[in-house]
Design an enzyme around this catalytic site. Structure first.
Site, PDB file in Angstrom:
ATOM      1  N   GLU B  58       0.787 -22.227  -6.166  1.00  0.00           N
ATOM      2  CA  GLU B  58       0.580 -23.380  -5.292  1.00  0.00           C
ATOM      3  C   GLU B  58       1.735 -24.366  -5.338  1.00  0.00           C
ATOM      4  O   GLU B  58       2.083 -24.973  -4.320  1.00  0.00           O
ATOM      5  CB  GLU B  58      -0.741 -24.085  -5.639  1.00  0.00           C
ATOM      6  CG  GLU B  58      -1.989 -23.404  -5.095  1.00  0.00           C
ATOM      7  CD  GLU B  58      -2.414 -22.177  -5.889  1.00  0.00           C
ATOM      8  OE1 GLU B  58      -1.762 -21.850  -6.901  1.00  0.00           O
ATOM      9  OE2 GLU B  58      -3.410 -21.535  -5.499  1.00  0.00           O
ATOM     10  N   HIS B 125     -15.019 -24.833  -6.739  1.00  0.00           N
ATOM     11  CA  HIS B 125     -14.873 -24.390  -5.354  1.00  0.00           C
ATOM     12  C   HIS B 125     -15.625 -25.347  -4.424  1.00  0.00           C
ATOM     13  O   HIS B 125     -16.095 -24.939  -3.370  1.00  0.00           O
ATOM     14  CB  HIS B 125     -15.426 -22.976  -5.166  1.00  0.00           C
ATOM     15  CG  HIS B 125     -14.605 -21.903  -5.799  1.00  0.00           C
ATOM     16  ND1 HIS B 125     -14.636 -21.632  -7.146  1.00  0.00           N
ATOM     17  CD2 HIS B 125     -13.716 -21.020  -5.276  1.00  0.00           C
ATOM     18  CE1 HIS B 125     -13.815 -20.623  -7.417  1.00  0.00           C
ATOM     19  NE2 HIS B 125     -13.252 -20.238  -6.310  1.00  0.00           N
TER      20      HIS B 125
HETATM   21  C1  LIG Z   1      -4.544 -21.284  -8.976  1.00  0.00           C
HETATM   22  C2  LIG Z   1      -5.452 -20.460  -8.135  1.00  0.00           C
HETATM   23  N1  LIG Z   1      -5.111 -20.188  -6.865  1.00  0.00           N
HETATM   24  C3  LIG Z   1      -5.907 -19.442  -6.083  1.00  0.00           C
HETATM   25  C4  LIG Z   1      -7.086 -18.940  -6.553  1.00  0.00           C
HETATM   26  C5  LIG Z   1      -8.006 -18.126  -5.634  1.00  0.00           C
HETATM   27  N2  LIG Z   1      -8.136 -16.745  -6.132  1.00  0.00           N
HETATM   28  C6  LIG Z   1      -9.193 -16.350  -6.868  1.00  0.00           C
HETATM   29  S1  LIG Z   1      -9.058 -14.743  -7.373  1.00  0.00           S
HETATM   30  C7  LIG Z   1      -7.580 -14.566  -6.549  1.00  0.00           C
HETATM   31  C8  LIG Z   1      -6.835 -13.275  -6.616  1.00  0.00           C
HETATM   32  C9  LIG Z   1      -6.570 -12.902  -8.044  1.00  0.00           C
HETATM   33  O1  LIG Z   1      -5.809 -11.748  -8.121  1.00  0.00           O
HETATM   34  P1  LIG Z   1      -5.472 -11.095  -9.522  1.00  0.00           P
HETATM   35  O2  LIG Z   1      -4.954 -12.132 -10.441  1.00  0.00           O
HETATM   36  O3  LIG Z   1      -4.589  -9.933  -9.271  1.00  0.00           O
HETATM   37  O4  LIG Z   1      -6.874 -10.630 -10.106  1.00  0.00           O
HETATM   38  P2  LIG Z   1      -7.869  -9.529  -9.500  1.00  0.00           P
HETATM   39  O5  LIG Z   1      -8.811 -10.237  -8.591  1.00  0.00           O
HETATM   40  O6  LIG Z   1      -7.042  -8.508  -8.818  1.00  0.00           O
HETATM   41  O7  LIG Z   1      -8.577  -8.981 -10.682  1.00  0.00           O
HETATM   42  C10 LIG Z   1      -7.202 -15.753  -5.922  1.00  0.00           C
HETATM   43  C11 LIG Z   1      -5.965 -15.943  -5.146  1.00  0.00           C
HETATM   44  C12 LIG Z   1      -7.422 -19.263  -7.882  1.00  0.00           C
HETATM   45  N3  LIG Z   1      -8.576 -18.847  -8.440  1.00  0.00           N
HETATM   46  N4  LIG Z   1      -6.593 -20.010  -8.647  1.00  0.00           N
END
Ligand SMILES: Cc1ncc(C[n+]2csc(CCOP(=O)(O)OP(=O)(O)O)c2C)c(N)n1
Ligand SMILES: Cc1ncc(C[n+]2csc(CCOP(=O)(O)OP(=O)(O)O)c2C)c(N)n1
Ligand SMILES: [Mg+2]
Ligand SMILES: [Mg+2]
Lengths: 343, 321, 321, 343
Positions: B58, B125
């Site tokens: 971000e 959220h």
């Molecule tokens: C700082 C932040 N930005 C955005 C999000 C929204 N978000 C939740 S899960 C996710 C994707 C996470 O991907 P990854 O780290 O690869 O984990 P996976 O879901 O693949 O296990 C996002 C963008 C968040 N939780 N925290």
């Protein structure tokens, strides 16, 4: 909150290997079944908020959980039902939280994957990705200050979360302080819908280790034996004082980001690649091949797990929901500092 | 035809991309996937190379937008949830918000914050951060409450030469519908009388508008005529319209979904009492969320935020004074 | 003996380290160097292993403190300047501030923010962020204005089981002196009548206290008796003491060094008008910094913040009404 | 605002080499002298706020500035007087800002090292370390979108700033977008008082490159020729489309963090090591050895620079300070959105 599913096995190293495999397998199985139950409940409209599954990641997660001692620290993420149980989280904690029972560890204040019991070393994640790592650092740091030796802290992360500033600051901090941190990155090729080529540009995520002065280990996340060996080794090295360990597991999430998501963006090429194999099936094949267990045994464990899950669900569903009138609307533990103004 | 608040946001972005080559969209999963809420659905396909997935970064996302703005572009940033803007916070409040004042180079970025409580979403959220951003100089903070405003104010936001924090309420995304998109709109900075009345003024914004209107309807059955002011923009804040309304009604209740300390409601009261003190026949009151994180469980969540019922109760109290 | 505000902060930390083995200090350059302002001078030597230099990683610094607090420690974090807390923001407002509410495990961390304007420091070394932190539930926000309070309130902060944002004003560091450290203090959450009067109440805090007192002195020469309330703590906020003062004077002027929108001054006015409306003989007024970043140049800086002169002018206006 | 100090030199590669050396040297010299002037003015109480010098870092900074085109983007930090001038910043901009002239580029709103002219590609830093990198990414990204090819963006950083989340997010972002970013890290062994062993744990900061998929280059920051070659090469590679380049220069700051700081924490071992050599002296020796210039020439340039600086100071001191009554207290460019409330 400790639970153990391993009975007394054959002695010696071979015995320990068999035991850890069987223990991990049983957590994988239970996690898979628990997740499936949550998915069913979600589709039936019985769950508020998001349901996030660990399908395809159970081997990695379970291996992390079984590699830890109950006195260690564990910060799981959204796909870690297996690791949580292996670390000692009762099924009932999960079910109560997902079903909004007032008796769950978060008492309805937080939900679903956001559960934990900090005083038992199980940290409830905040949503901001990467933010739990430095908190685990703090616990390890404090134990060192207090002269409590030998603890390890394990933190689970997706590959997408390696892009956060929090990840970077915390891993560097752990390296500078030489903390016994094990950072387990599940590289499941996507962060929500975002493929790796929009997330990072290094050839391999283990390449990050050297830039922090941290040992990095790659592992096939679909292979339970490999996960047990690599994570077990990383945990042992951290415990022995060799500083933070970065483990990067390659695998694929075999479900949507959450149950609201059909994951249609996952390309067939990946699904059909070795990454797309189901770690639970692979584990069963391998356990049979190793003659650690047979299909009959799997079936028994499966029905045991289903019974346990159903019992937990039945119990949680009978339990009261949180009562807003009984709720203390106070964010501070210092009672008289809470203010009711503005209501 | 019927169009939702969320679709209006998508349409505004499509419109902006179509009409202004300086516009691009950057944020997590906004590309082929169309965004976590589908606010950018199909836009990557329709405007190739101008709707781009960002890493989970971000701080760098906002920083990139500021740089692009310096270079004359008009980036739209989507935060996946308003709550995650706290990790891009510094770039918003210190980089974007100070640029024009320091350098006379303007910083036309729009940061879309899907915000506000929905049942089951929990502490991370659900947050309402409009007061946080409004406290800093150099930002415009918008809080559209209607489908029409979601559309026209987002278009206006992209056209504004200053950084805009665009607070779009997730609770309104799917349920709020309009027949068509507007071709005209009130200017940014003007509040709207959402319902006329003469006994008491409720000043509110975003999703709370509907709780206020429902409360007004309930009170109408008791013979009270409640005026409801929809702020639309919390910074700038249209003090004139509020004071004019209070001049008519003599009573002020401010309702906000955010936490109480230093929220929009405090700011409104401070302004009205400074500028329209003699107009008040009773102490101005405010109703906010409780001063705790936003709870996950629907029972708790419903009690944490103001509702038509609690708004009506507060109004009744005030009418009795 | 004479002791400065800064020395009092150092002494409080020495005292805390001495008496409580759970206390440690973590922050950039706080170790051998003794901190950018020397607030931890010699402490690393006196308390080996308990005063540690941190990398330039505010997010991880606060996160580590939260973890250590979970493990039963009482960390004191020094931000080099309050302004830099924006990059550790998320860990303060979302990790530390929600921990107790979510888990019933308390989070006794103290985050020291050297804050406020000083001549020549400019937009990024001058900010007053108390309203930002006070808006979030789960934080205690303290703003000591005297040497005695700097000492006793910092000691109290370390003893509090909740996260405390400790706003220490850089302008007071060297110039403000006391004869000795106090052995007793008002409890946290209690405001103090810094000067008694009967014609008008000025509510203020931190460095603005001295502008208010100087204004009161000036007005005394004109025959006015101005009461000055030093808030000490902006969250919790001692509404009772303020209302009691307004009951005596009938007039309220709130003065803050922070930006106007949603600041302490707005919150105070919203509370007083809700709870003590009938007590006011004139509209409550506020005086804040201007709504721009804090300027670098001394001429501009002096005009950006309230001063004894502008406070006196605002008070005179209000006395005339 | 462009200035050039290189006259027409001998043609060909050798000529270009001579030219770039002499240009860089002259910027180093001017920066050193300008810094010394600021230090003097500071001690005399003529400067408000902090004075930060680049002493010992001029070779690196100047090499960065001369390696850029005027149409490139440059985000200098607190020790980059040399690079700024080489990029085209007039001495008067620096002096006016430090002396609080209303006619300076920041008009008294911001001061000292916080000056710049974004529309000429020279970004005025905010204080938060690491925060300028993604802004430069954004400019480069926008130019690509607009179809303006061939720009490079250079960002200067201290080694301490590599610990920030902003650094990490932005470098990763640049790598994912394959932007022509050159990140020049001055590893001067300390961040304020904090030595490297409390800042990071990797063996060498260039080890970070591979974890981002970014080419990394080490250079002796005391050696002007090496800096010109390495940074020139990195800029050329970025311009040619090879994505972000990380340059890490080893050197020592030969002064305090700011002029308020006596730097007593810098250990003698480092001061006496090759890192502690004065790049300006080394450059003079090397230029003489290469027969690019002689002592007489240095003396001429020195007095020219002093004269220029003194003139700028004299001029700025005659100029009006900002007038708070004439000041527009408006943070927004949209006039009617500014509010005067609360005053
Ligand atoms: C700082 C932040 N930005 C955005 C999000 C929204 N978000 C939740 S899960 C996710 C994707 C996470 O991907 P990854 O780290 O690869 O984990 P996976 O879901 O693949 O296990 C996002 C963008 C968040 N939780 N925290
Ligand atoms: C995010 C942030 N935290 C803290 C500071 C305060 N600060 C200013 S300069 C500095 C040290 C910088 O060290 P380094 O990056 O190595 O640069 P150097 O001064 O050595 O050139 C610190 C901590 C800051 N500017 N930004
Ligand atoms: Mg992933
Ligand atoms: Mg350094």
């Amino acid at each position: 909150m400790l639970q153990t599913v391993t009975g007394p096995g054959p002695v010696g190293q071979a015995g320990a290997l068999r035991e850890s495999h069987l223990a991990a397998y049983r957590f994988m199985l239970r996690a898979r079944l628990l997740d499936e139950k949550f998915a069913t409940l979600y589709r039936a409209g019985k769950i508020q908020g998001g349901v996030f599954l660990g399908r395809g990641q159970e081997a990695l997660s379970a291996a992390t959980g079984v590699s830890l001692k109950k006195t260690d620290v564990f910060a799981p993420l959204i796909r870690d039902a297996a690791g949580r149980m292996a670390f000692g989280e009762p099924i009932l904690d999960a079910v109560r939280t997902y079903l909004g029972s007032a008796l769950g560890p978060m008492r309805g204040r937080d939900g679903n994957v956001h559960r934990g019991r900090p005083q038992q070393g199980l940290l409830p994640m905040i949503s901001h990705l990467g933010a739990m790592i430095s908190v685990v650092n703090g616990i390890l740091f404090a134990r060192r200050l207090k002269g409590i030796p030998g603890s390890v802290g394990a933190v689970c992360l997706g590959e997408g979360a390696t892009s956060t500033g929090s990840f970077h600051e915390a891993l560097n901090q752990a390296a500078v302080e030489k903390l016994p941190l094990v950072l387990v990155v599940a590289n499941n090729q996507y962060a929500y819908s975002t493929p790796n080529d929009r997330q990072f540009a290094c050839a391999d995520l283990t390449d990050k280790g050297v830039g922090y002065g941290v040992a990095a280990h790659a592992v096939d996340g679909t292979d339970l034996s490999a996960c047990l060996e690599v994570i077990g080794g990383a945990v042992a090295r951290a415990r022995a004082g060799h500083g933070p360990q970065l483990v990067v597991a390659s695998l694929l999430r075999l479900c949507g980001h959450g149950e609201h998501d059909d994951a249609s963006y996952i390309v067939p090429k990946l699904k059909n690649s070795p990454l797309g194999r189901d770690c639970l099936k692979l584990a069963e094949e391998s356990l049979q091949q190793k003659q650690f267990a047979d299909a009959a045994q799997f079936a028994v464990w499966r029905s045991e797990a289903i019974r346990e899950i159903e019992e937990a669900v039945a119990q949680a569903q009978r339990e009261p929901a949180p009562d807003p009138y009984a709720e203390k609307w106070e964010a501070l533990s210092t009672e008289n500092f809470n203010e009711g103004q503005g209501e | 035809m019927s169009i939702t608040y969320l679709e209006a946001i998508r349409e505004a972005q499509a419109h902006a991309l179509r009409d202004d080559p300086r516009v691009f969209i950057y944020g997590q999963d906004v590309g082929a996937f169309g965004g976590a809420f589908k606010a950018t659905k199909n836009l990557a396909k329709e405007y190739p190379g101008r709707v781009l997935d960002a890493p989970i970064s971000e701080d760098a996302i906002v920083g990139l937008a500021v740089g692009a703005a310096i270079e004359g572009m008009r980036p739209i940033i989507e935060m996946q949830f308003a709550d995650f803007s706290t990790v891009g916070f510094n770039q918003i409040v210190n980089q974007a918000a100070t640029l024009f004042w320091r350098t006379q180079v303007s910083c036309p970025i729009t940061v879309r914050l899907p915000f506000g409580g929905t049942s089951g979403s929990g502490p991370f959220h659900s947050q309402s951060l409009e007061a946080i951003y409004a406290h800093y100089p150099g930002l415009v903070v918008l809080t559209p409450a209607t489908v029409e405003d979601a559309y026209s104010m987002l278009l206006a936001a992209v056209a504004i030469d200053d950084p805009v924090v665009f607070c779009e309420h997730k609770l309104l995304y799917y349920h709020l519908k309009a027949d068509k998109l507007p071709s005209e709109a009130l200017p940014i900075g003007k509040a709207r009388i959402a319902r006329e009345g003469r006994d008491l003024t409720i000043v509110t914004y975003s999703a709370m508008l509907y709780e206020a209107i429902d409360a007004a309807k309930e009170l109408a059955t008791e013979g009270w005529e409640i005026e409801v002011v929809d702020l639309r923009s919390v910074k700038p804040l249209d003090t004139d319209t509020i004071v004019a309304s209070v001049a008519r009604t003599g009573r002020l209740l401010c309702v906000g979904e955010a936490w109480p300390w230093g929220g929009v409601t405090a700011e409104v009261i401070a302004r009205v009492t400074a500028e329209g003190y003699g107009l008040l026949d009773a102490p101005p009151q405010r109703l906010n969320a409780k001063d705790t994180p936003v709870p996950y469980h629907p029972n708790l969540w419903a009690a944490h935020r103001p509702t038509a019922r609690s708004v009506a109760a507060a109004a009744r109290n005030l009418l009795r004074q």
